[in-house]
Write a protein that holds these residues in place. Sequence first.
Motif, PDB file in Angstrom:
ATOM      1  N   ARG A  41      13.505  45.766  25.554  1.00 10.46           N
ATOM      2  CA  ARG A  41      13.771  44.368  25.912  1.00 10.46           C
ATOM      3  C   ARG A  41      13.928  43.541  24.631  1.00 10.46           C
ATOM      4  O   ARG A  41      13.180  43.728  23.671  1.00 10.46           O
ATOM      5  N   PHE A  42      14.905  42.614  24.648  1.00 13.11           N
ATOM      6  CA  PHE A  42      15.114  41.744  23.496  1.00 13.11           C
ATOM      7  C   PHE A  42      15.837  40.479  23.941  1.00 13.11           C
ATOM      8  O   PHE A  42      16.443  40.429  25.020  1.00 13.11           O
ATOM      9  N   GLU A  43      15.775  39.469  23.106  1.00 17.60           N
ATOM     10  CA  GLU A  43      16.399  38.182  23.391  1.00 17.60           C
ATOM     11  C   GLU A  43      17.921  38.344  23.372  1.00 17.60           C
ATOM     12  O   GLU A  43      18.481  38.931  22.446  1.00 17.60           O
ATOM     13  N   ASN A  44      18.568  37.786  24.383  1.00 13.45           N
ATOM     14  CA  ASN A  44      20.015  37.975  24.532  1.00 13.45           C
ATOM     15  C   ASN A  44      20.780  36.912  23.753  1.00 13.45           C
ATOM     16  O   ASN A  44      21.521  36.106  24.307  1.00 13.45           O
ATOM     17  N   THR A  45      20.582  36.927  22.436  1.00 14.38           N
ATOM     18  CA  THR A  45      21.327  36.032  21.547  1.00 14.38           C
ATOM     19  C   THR A  45      22.231  36.867  20.654  1.00 14.38           C
ATOM     20  O   THR A  45      22.052  38.082  20.515  1.00 14.38           O
ATOM     21  N   TYR A  46      23.168  36.198  20.036  1.00  9.39           N
ATOM     22  CA  TYR A  46      24.135  36.905  19.198  1.00  9.39           C
ATOM     23  C   TYR A  46      23.442  37.606  18.037  1.00  9.39           C
ATOM     24  O   TYR A  46      23.710  38.773  17.741  1.00  9.39           O
ATOM     25  N   GLN A  47      22.534  36.897  17.366  1.00  6.06           N
ATOM     26  CA  GLN A  47      21.864  37.469  16.208  1.00  6.06           C
ATOM     27  C   GLN A  47      21.021  38.681  16.594  1.00  6.06           C
ATOM     28  O   GLN A  47      21.075  39.733  15.945  1.00  6.06           O
ATOM     29  N   VAL A  48      20.252  38.561  17.655  1.00  3.43           N
ATOM     30  CA  VAL A  48      19.318  39.626  18.024  1.00  3.43           C
ATOM     31  C   VAL A  48      20.043  40.810  18.656  1.00  3.43           C
ATOM     32  O   VAL A  48      19.714  41.973  18.381  1.00  3.43           O
ATOM     33  N   THR A  49      21.033  40.533  19.493  1.00  2.00           N
ATOM     34  CA  THR A  49      21.712  41.622  20.201  1.00  2.00           C
ATOM     35  C   THR A  49      22.313  42.635  19.243  1.00  2.00           C
ATOM     36  O   THR A  49      22.198  43.849  19.445  1.00  2.00           O
ATOM     37  N   ALA A  50      22.947  42.168  18.186  1.00  2.00           N
ATOM     38  CA  ALA A  50      23.612  43.090  17.248  1.00  2.00           C
ATOM     39  C   ALA A  50      22.613  44.057  16.630  1.00  2.00           C
ATOM     40  O   ALA A  50      22.850  45.275  16.576  1.00  2.00           O
ATOM     41  N   GLY A  64      21.773  37.186  31.226  1.00  2.00           N
ATOM     42  CA  GLY A  64      20.383  36.763  31.308  1.00  2.00           C
ATOM     43  C   GLY A  64      19.865  36.312  29.952  1.00  2.00           C
ATOM     44  O   GLY A  64      20.442  36.615  28.904  1.00  2.00           O
ATOM     45  N   LYS A  65      18.748  35.590  29.968  1.00  2.00           N
ATOM     46  CA  LYS A  65      18.167  35.106  28.715  1.00  2.00           C
ATOM     47  C   LYS A  65      17.648  36.248  27.857  1.00  2.00           C
ATOM     48  O   LYS A  65      17.591  36.137  26.634  1.00  2.00           O
ATOM     49  N   SER A  66      17.217  37.316  28.494  1.00  2.00           N
ATOM     50  CA  SER A  66      16.775  38.491  27.744  1.00  2.00           C
ATOM     51  C   SER A  66      17.487  39.720  28.291  1.00  2.00           C
ATOM     52  O   SER A  66      17.903  39.745  29.455  1.00  2.00           O
ATOM     53  N   ARG A  67      17.638  40.710  27.443  1.00  6.19           N
ATOM     54  CA  ARG A  67      18.282  41.965  27.820  1.00  6.19           C
ATOM     55  C   ARG A  67      17.214  43.023  28.060  1.00  6.19           C
ATOM     56  O   ARG A  67      16.210  43.092  27.342  1.00  6.19           O
TER      57      ARG A  67
END
Length: 739
Positions: free
Chosen positions: A413-422, A396-399
């Motif tokens: 909840r957070f944006e499901n991008t590589y930078q943010v997920t870590a 999904g676009k957000s986690r």
Amino acid sequence: MAGFLVREAPRGIVRDAIYEIVVAQLRGRDEMTSKTIDLKDFFSDVDVHLGAGQLDDAVTLLTYAFGAFWRGVFEVDPLFLFSQREKLTELLDRELEAAPGPGRRAGLLNAYARLELLPSCSGDLVDHLNAVKRWDAMLDNAAAAPLFPIDEYCDFLGTMLKSLGDDKELLRLSDRADELLSERAGKAAAGRKSMDRAQTLLEQGKILSGIKELHKAKAKWFSGEGLHDALDVLLLLSEQYRGLGLAYAAKYYAMAARAIALQEPSKNLNWVLASAIFDIVEADSCAGNAFTCLQLFPILIADHVQHDNRPFDLEQHPRLQDAIGQLAALLGVLRLRDPDTRAALDASISEWPHYLRDWLLTNADNPDGFWQMESPETGWTSMQGAFLDRPFGDLGKSRLVNWEASGIRWHCRFENTYQVTAVAEQLIAEFQLIAAALADKDLGIAVSDVNVEITVSADHSKISVLCVEPSAGEFCVVLPASDHGPEQIAEVGAAFGTILYGCSVLADNELMKGFDVAALEASFVARPYAELYRNLMPEDTFAAQLRAENRPLDSERQFRSSAECFLPWFSGPGPNYDEERAVTDIGLRYSRLIPGVRHTLTNLVSNQSSYQRLLRLREEGLQDWEILSIVSNIAMNARLSERGSQSSKEWKAHAQTMMERPESPAEALDSGSFTDELFSTYRHVYHGAFLNSWQLRYPECARPAAIEKFLVKRYRLRDLDVEHVNIFQWDYGIGHADH
């Protein structure tokens, strides 16, 4: 040994032989009665043999004798045992007063402490805290006595813990003893003692105390020469955190163990690499991160084949079978429920070695798989029982990451991008580690839901929290774009504390007393989580676009985990609670409130509709004093509202006057003034007043039902009452006075 029991032998040798014979009889034949004469002979001249070791033997033998007597294998007059206890007390007091140095004092105090664990007379209740005081004094002296056997004392404390469990005073003594052992034998030796205690506590189910001991062992081994042992601790910590439902904490420790082992190729750490990747995948799996598990699967197989000594013997590797079986089952379920997403995931592994891809997909599409047989409802219920969060929740676009600890349900909840997920997963892992470190402290938490939006901003150099809507449990945590390490751990703690404050009945200063350095230290290990995450999961493997274009499993459907592996809500009497005071307060409520609504109560009881309303409250379990308090609050508000607008000071003065003045018949309120809506509102208003009476506050994030549960469970809101006038005309039977 019996050969030494002759007149010609030195008395010291005779006494040593008696000791060994009596103890051997008890251990070997579970009987001591036949050795009564020998035992009495031993104690006949105990006041002559006053070496520290001799007095210690006397205390030990007396301890055996008491134990044998209690178990019925030593027939003796208990007065004999009590008299020997008294004699040894007098001897130890005398010898301590005359002791010439710290070495002898330490030995005598150790014997004295164990003597304190024996009763002095029939019916005497032994308080082990008396022994603790002696041991504290012993350790004070042992610090100046290089030959004191501190290693043996550490082992003795370990044995005590097996009987008494996670006793706080014994664990505190263990810390003191470990410090001394570390100075004399090295940190590795002290680390082994912490590890032994951890194993004991974990076997007893004392998980939180066991985790604390593991952290102590970790600190000692990492700062000493115990890398193998330290990595073993990291993996064991990962397992314990996973068992508590703290999947990201578990993943952090497993990733750290793997990273350290990879940096030490000469240390023969294959066993760490073979195990750590399973811990990582299992943590992600139970957290619902099924796509991440799929991405890590080739690494799991590679680590397993490269580092396990029998990689292809599947019968010897149930964890491998479980990993394959669970991932295949989830892919099988996905094919049934969301074939488009399944097709996208199949395409994402097209570059895998064909044997590995075919092996997994063949299992996933097995027509005899259990997921093919279950109804959708049954399958969904099964998944809620097996996972901590929604399967494929990492799509999904957000986690949305859901987890629970100590009564707080976290929704991050957070944006499901590589930078943010870590970095977002790092914050969640750190929050989970802090929650575990504080779980044995009474922080006055009312069951609450908190919604945390995690964002990353290049404009922020520090971690900050925005209280978006505390009354709705809405918060926003802003993270700097760069990784945060141990130097920012205080900021993480402050962010956690801000959110915790919204769920706690404690005032700010009281809540902060529960925080200590150890709670924050546990939240960092080796390297930042985000760094370890990126080393394990390169950006091209992360597949950000594929994640954004697909969605979690049955995303419109509520997923509420029923897996019973959460840190429990703190139970027992609440902060500041005192039952004697609670009973006194109840009596005061009756005496002070009844006069002010006496005639209003008559109107309520006389009206069928309002009486049924009161009766429903009683059937819910409300005690008379609680119902009376609600009625009094409604009446007071109605009367104050007639006075129009007034300042807070005036309002309080008028309210106090009304409470102190008896109600006249003409002032009685009509029963129609007491609606269902008012009863519901003032029921919760009263809960706030009740909290205030215990110097507590109403937490912003807690719902009224949660506050009521908190008061019922921790302040006995529905359990306690005192004899009182039957103000509501119930048919109580015995125990209440009539009008």
